[in-house]
Design a protein around this motif. Structure first.
Motif, short mmCIF file in Angstrom:
data_model
loop_
_atom_site.label_atom_id
_atom_site.label_comp_id
_atom_site.label_asym_id
_atom_site.label_seq_id
_atom_site.Cartn_x
_atom_site.Cartn_y
_atom_site.Cartn_z
N LEU A 136 1.51 16.24 10.78
CA LEU A 136 1.42 14.79 10.65
C LEU A 136 0.31 14.41 9.69
N HIS A 137 -0.83 15.08 9.82
CA HIS A 137 -1.96 14.82 8.92
C HIS A 137 -1.58 15.15 7.47
N GLN A 138 -0.89 16.26 7.25
CA GLN A 138 -0.49 16.64 5.90
C GLN A 138 0.47 15.62 5.30
N ARG A 139 1.43 15.17 6.13
CA ARG A 139 2.39 14.19 5.62
C ARG A 139 1.68 12.88 5.27
N VAL A 142 -0.17 13.19 1.92
CA VAL A 142 0.74 13.08 0.78
C VAL A 142 1.10 11.62 0.55
N GLN A 143 1.46 10.90 1.65
CA GLN A 143 1.83 9.50 1.50
C GLN A 143 0.65 8.65 1.04
N LEU A 144 -0.56 9.02 1.42
CA LEU A 144 -1.74 8.28 0.97
C LEU A 144 -1.91 8.43 -0.55
N ARG A 145 -1.71 9.64 -1.05
CA ARG A 145 -1.81 9.84 -2.51
C ARG A 145 -0.74 9.02 -3.24
N PHE A 146 0.47 9.01 -2.67
CA PHE A 146 1.53 8.21 -3.27
C PHE A 146 1.18 6.71 -3.20
N ALA A 147 0.61 6.29 -2.07
CA ALA A 147 0.26 4.87 -1.90
C ALA A 147 -0.85 4.45 -2.85
N GLN A 148 -1.78 5.34 -3.10
CA GLN A 148 -2.85 5.03 -4.07
C GLN A 148 -2.26 4.82 -5.45
N ALA A 149 -1.31 5.67 -5.82
CA ALA A 149 -0.64 5.51 -7.12
C ALA A 149 0.16 4.21 -7.16
N LEU A 150 0.85 3.91 -6.06
CA LEU A 150 1.65 2.69 -5.99
C LEU A 150 0.77 1.46 -6.13
N THR A 151 -0.37 1.46 -5.45
CA THR A 151 -1.29 0.32 -5.51
C THR A 151 -1.77 0.08 -6.94
N ALA A 152 -2.09 1.16 -7.63
CA ALA A 152 -2.54 1.04 -9.02
C ALA A 152 -1.42 0.47 -9.91
N ARG A 157 -2.06 -5.13 -5.94
CA ARG A 157 -1.53 -6.18 -5.06
C ARG A 157 -0.26 -5.67 -4.37
N LEU A 158 -0.37 -5.33 -3.11
CA LEU A 158 0.79 -4.98 -2.31
C LEU A 158 1.10 -6.12 -1.35
N ARG A 159 2.25 -6.08 -0.76
CA ARG A 159 2.71 -7.16 0.12
C ARG A 159 1.83 -7.27 1.37
N ASP A 160 1.63 -8.50 1.82
CA ASP A 160 0.92 -8.79 3.08
C ASP A 160 -0.46 -8.15 3.14
N GLY A 161 -1.10 -8.00 1.99
CA GLY A 161 -2.45 -7.48 1.96
C GLY A 161 -2.60 -6.00 2.26
N HIS A 162 -1.50 -5.25 2.21
CA HIS A 162 -1.59 -3.82 2.46
C HIS A 162 -2.53 -3.16 1.45
N GLY A 163 -3.38 -2.27 1.95
CA GLY A 163 -4.12 -1.37 1.10
C GLY A 163 -3.41 -0.03 1.09
N ALA A 164 -3.98 0.93 0.38
CA ALA A 164 -3.34 2.25 0.28
C ALA A 164 -3.20 2.90 1.65
N ALA A 171 4.88 4.10 4.95
CA ALA A 171 5.74 5.14 4.39
C ALA A 171 5.90 6.31 5.35
N LEU A 172 4.82 6.65 6.06
CA LEU A 172 4.88 7.73 7.04
C LEU A 172 5.90 7.41 8.12
N THR A 173 5.97 6.15 8.51
CA THR A 173 6.90 5.73 9.56
C THR A 173 8.34 5.68 9.04
N VAL A 174 8.55 5.03 7.93
CA VAL A 174 9.90 4.87 7.39
C VAL A 174 10.49 6.22 7.00
N LEU A 175 9.69 7.08 6.42
CA LEU A 175 10.18 8.36 5.91
C LEU A 175 9.95 9.52 6.88
#
Length: 208
Positions: A136-139, A142-152, A157-164, A171-175
């Protein structure tokens, strides 16, 4: 006439055969229903070969999990694999999320049954509970690195004030394998339908 196999190649093929046998048995019979003797018999090797190669049944399951998630036994981290590098290089945020859903589908099509074995066994085995937490930590990493790239890519500016960090939680939940197993195995969705839904859900949840 083909050249004779080297000792290293023979050992690699035997290891692969044991892992394939173990994966099939764990999925069919579960953690408690599979023994090292079963694995050895199915792989057509001696019991001591399994112990010598892996050490114990938990180590076999860990390596089965690693191999099924990666799709091979090469020691290459997820973020160093071509699909992850391509995803990170994709300039369009929505296209990145579609790539994340596609990558998750490829992994879960082969790995979800084994992940379910680990998750189920974690309730009664402390060492496998630790394996599940590590996965779970590894997944999430990975999603955090993807989220950091997405935020950049989204200009911060992500929806509803989401940060990375919270975007990675989404993403961890949906995927996650739990969602995939529920919809594909439990509700009869095709993997392709799940992928389309997952990509759309990520866009709706994370992009302005």
């Amino acid at each position: 006439m083909p050249a004779p196999l080297t000792r290293a190649e023979k050992a690699r093929r035997t290891r692969r055969r044991m892992l394939d046998a173990a994966a099939r048995l764990f999925v069919e019979r579960g953690w408690t229903g599979t023994t090292v003797e079963d694995i050895a018999r199915t792989a057509e090797v001696g019991v001591q070969t399994v112990y010598f190669t892996f050490g114990n049944k938990r180590a076999v399951l860990k390596e089965v999990l690693d191999a099924t998630v990666a799709g091979d036994t090469d020691p290459v981290a997820t973020l160093d694999r071509p699909w992850a590098r391509e995803l990170l290089a994709e300039p369009d945020p929505a296209a990145q999320l579609a790539c994340q859903a596609a990558g998750a589908r490829r992994i879960l099509e082969r790995a979800a049954p084994v992940l379910e074995v680990v998750r189920g066994a974690a309730a009664s085995d402390p060492e496998l509970a630790e394996l599940w937490r590590a996965n779970l930590h590894q997944r999430h990493a990975v999603q955090l690195r993807f989220a950091q790239a997405l935020t950049a890519k989204a200009g911060g500016r992500l929806r509803d004030g989401h940060g990375a960090e919270s975007a990675a939680d989404v993403a961890l939940t949906v995927l996650g394998p739990e969602t995939y197993v529920l919809l594909v195995n439990g509700r009869g969705w095709s993997p392709a339908r799940w992928e389309r839904w997952a990509a759309d859900a990520l866009v709706r949840q994370l992009l302005p």
